[in-house]
Design a protein around this motif. Structure first.
Motif, PDB file in Angstrom:
ATOM      1  N   LEU A 197       0.319  -2.423  -4.968  1.00 46.80           N
ATOM      2  CA  LEU A 197       1.067  -3.293  -5.879  1.00 46.80           C
ATOM      3  C   LEU A 197       1.003  -4.715  -5.367  1.00 46.80           C
ATOM      4  O   LEU A 197       1.108  -4.955  -4.165  1.00 46.80           O
ATOM      5  CB  LEU A 197       2.542  -2.886  -5.948  1.00 46.80           C
ATOM      6  CG  LEU A 197       2.940  -1.670  -6.739  1.00 46.80           C
ATOM      7  CD1 LEU A 197       4.459  -1.579  -6.810  1.00 46.80           C
ATOM      8  CD2 LEU A 197       2.373  -1.701  -8.135  1.00 46.80           C
ATOM      9  N   VAL A 212      -4.925   1.330  -8.586  1.00 44.37           N
ATOM     10  CA  VAL A 212      -4.711   2.741  -8.289  1.00 44.37           C
ATOM     11  C   VAL A 212      -6.035   3.328  -7.815  1.00 44.37           C
ATOM     12  O   VAL A 212      -7.057   3.187  -8.485  1.00 44.37           O
ATOM     13  CB  VAL A 212      -4.177   3.495  -9.528  1.00 44.37           C
ATOM     14  CG1 VAL A 212      -4.007   4.979  -9.216  1.00 44.37           C
ATOM     15  CG2 VAL A 212      -2.860   2.899 -10.008  1.00 44.37           C
ATOM     16  N   ASP A 232       0.867  -1.174   0.000  1.00 44.23           N
ATOM     17  CA  ASP A 232       0.000   0.000   0.000  1.00 44.23           C
ATOM     18  C   ASP A 232       0.906   1.226   0.000  1.00 44.23           C
ATOM     19  O   ASP A 232       1.572   1.514   0.990  1.00 44.23           O
ATOM     20  CB  ASP A 232      -0.877  -0.024   1.260  1.00 44.23           C
ATOM     21  CG  ASP A 232      -1.745   1.211   1.427  1.00 44.23           C
ATOM     22  OD1 ASP A 232      -1.796   2.053   0.504  1.00 44.23           O
ATOM     23  OD2 ASP A 232      -2.381   1.334   2.492  1.00 44.23           O
ATOM     24  N   VAL A 241       5.080   5.076  -8.741  1.00 43.40           N
ATOM     25  CA  VAL A 241       3.830   5.419  -8.058  1.00 43.40           C
ATOM     26  C   VAL A 241       3.583   6.906  -8.245  1.00 43.40           C
ATOM     27  O   VAL A 241       4.400   7.731  -7.864  1.00 43.40           O
ATOM     28  CB  VAL A 241       3.902   5.053  -6.561  1.00 43.40           C
ATOM     29  CG1 VAL A 241       2.671   5.544  -5.827  1.00 43.40           C
ATOM     30  CG2 VAL A 241       4.060   3.551  -6.403  1.00 43.40           C
ATOM     31  N   GLU A 242       2.441   7.221  -8.856  1.00 45.32           N
ATOM     32  CA  GLU A 242       2.120   8.622  -9.151  1.00 45.32           C
ATOM     33  C   GLU A 242       0.824   9.084  -8.504  1.00 45.32           C
ATOM     34  O   GLU A 242       0.514  10.268  -8.534  1.00 45.32           O
ATOM     35  CB  GLU A 242       2.045   8.819 -10.669  1.00 45.32           C
ATOM     36  CG  GLU A 242       3.382   8.548 -11.338  1.00 45.32           C
ATOM     37  CD  GLU A 242       3.324   8.651 -12.850  1.00 45.32           C
ATOM     38  OE1 GLU A 242       2.214   8.796 -13.406  1.00 45.32           O
ATOM     39  OE2 GLU A 242       4.388   8.566 -13.469  1.00 45.32           O
ATOM     40  N   MET A 257      -2.064   8.254  -5.062  1.00 48.34           N
ATOM     41  CA  MET A 257      -2.287   7.531  -3.823  1.00 48.34           C
ATOM     42  C   MET A 257      -3.782   7.373  -3.586  1.00 48.34           C
ATOM     43  O   MET A 257      -4.513   8.289  -3.891  1.00 48.34           O
ATOM     44  CB  MET A 257      -1.650   8.272  -2.638  1.00 48.34           C
ATOM     45  CG  MET A 257      -0.173   7.988  -2.455  1.00 48.34           C
ATOM     46  SD  MET A 257       0.848   8.518  -3.803  1.00 48.34           S
ATOM     47  CE  MET A 257       0.771  10.258  -3.666  1.00 48.34           C
ATOM     48  N   THR A 308       1.008   4.957   0.273  1.00 50.77           N
ATOM     49  CA  THR A 308       0.064   5.851   0.920  1.00 50.77           C
ATOM     50  C   THR A 308       0.734   7.178   1.277  1.00 50.77           C
ATOM     51  O   THR A 308       1.935   7.332   1.110  1.00 50.77           O
ATOM     52  CB  THR A 308      -0.501   5.150   2.187  1.00 50.77           C
ATOM     53  OG1 THR A 308      -1.518   5.940   2.752  1.00 50.77           O
ATOM     54  CG2 THR A 308       0.586   4.859   3.207  1.00 50.77           C
ATOM     55  N   ARG A 351      -1.499  -4.045 -10.214  1.00 50.08           N
ATOM     56  CA  ARG A 351      -1.617  -2.853  -9.379  1.00 50.08           C
ATOM     57  C   ARG A 351      -3.049  -2.361  -9.410  1.00 50.08           C
ATOM     58  O   ARG A 351      -3.771  -2.573 -10.379  1.00 50.08           O
ATOM     59  CB  ARG A 351      -0.617  -1.770  -9.776  1.00 50.08           C
ATOM     60  CG  ARG A 351      -0.910  -0.989 -11.023  1.00 50.08           C
ATOM     61  CD  ARG A 351       0.055   0.190 -11.246  1.00 50.08           C
ATOM     62  NE  ARG A 351       1.458  -0.166 -11.174  1.00 50.08           N
ATOM     63  CZ  ARG A 351       2.448   0.666 -10.781  1.00 50.08           C
ATOM     64  NH1 ARG A 351       2.180   1.903 -10.456  1.00 50.08           N
ATOM     65  NH2 ARG A 351       3.680   0.269 -10.753  1.00 50.08           N
ATOM     66  N   THR A 395      -1.896   3.648  -4.106  1.00 51.82           N
ATOM     67  CA  THR A 395      -1.574   2.668  -5.142  1.00 51.82           C
ATOM     68  C   THR A 395      -1.217   1.381  -4.423  1.00 51.82           C
ATOM     69  O   THR A 395      -0.431   1.402  -3.471  1.00 51.82           O
ATOM     70  CB  THR A 395      -0.400   3.124  -6.029  1.00 51.82           C
ATOM     71  OG1 THR A 395      -0.807   4.259  -6.799  1.00 51.82           O
ATOM     72  CG2 THR A 395       0.038   2.021  -6.988  1.00 51.82           C
ATOM     73  N   CYS A 422      -6.485   7.430   1.127  1.00 50.66           N
ATOM     74  CA  CYS A 422      -5.532   6.507   1.752  1.00 50.66           C
ATOM     75  C   CYS A 422      -5.982   6.171   3.165  1.00 50.66           C
ATOM     76  O   CYS A 422      -5.950   5.007   3.579  1.00 50.66           O
ATOM     77  CB  CYS A 422      -4.133   7.123   1.812  1.00 50.66           C
ATOM     78  SG  CYS A 422      -3.423   7.491   0.201  1.00 50.66           S
TER      79      CYS A 422
END
Length: 128
Positions: free
Chosen positions: A99, A111, A47, A92-93, A95, A49, A109, A97, A56
């Motif tokens: 995986l 998102v 996670d 990671v762009e 939050m 975050t 993943r 996200t 989140c």
């Protein structure tokens, strides 16, 4: 629980991390957790975050509940502000996200705060 089941459960050592979310605060911690999971061929769910991210915070108890229900899966929490290098490593762009990794390979993943999609993919990757 029958007495024999209780005795068997008591005799089986349980690692303190099973069924919990492990917060990563250093690259060393990250390496140790990933290496242990890889050697055990366990599924890892991460996670990504941030403390300032309302979605989140909304997903945190859901992620923790999934960890309790899936003791054979390693659940990690990475704060993107605290551990920028790990977040950048996995591109990671947004939050949150999430995986899914197995033996060092990213398998999937999710998102965003997509509870149902996260649960579905957890089931899918636990079975594979």
């Amino acid at each position: 629980m029958a007495a024999s089941e209780a005795a068997a459960a008591a005799a089986t050592p349980v690692a303190p991390t099973e069924g919990t979310v492990i917060a990563i605060h250093s690259l060393e911690e990250w390496s140790i957790q990933i290496e242990e999971a890889n050697s055990a061929k366990k599924l890892v769910v991460i996670d990504f975050t941030a403390t300032w991210c309302p979605p989140c915070r909304a997903m945190a108890p859901i992620f923790a509940d999934m960890a309790k229900k899936s003791p054979n899966v390693v659940f990690l929490k990475v704060d993107v502000d605290e551990m920028k290098t790990i977040a950048e490593q996995f591109s990671v762009e947004a939050m949150p996200t999430f995986l899914f990794m197995r033996e060092g390979d990213v398998k999937d993943r999710v998102v965003g705060a997509a509870k149902e999609e996260l649960a579905r993919k957890l089931e899918l990757h636990m079975a594979s």
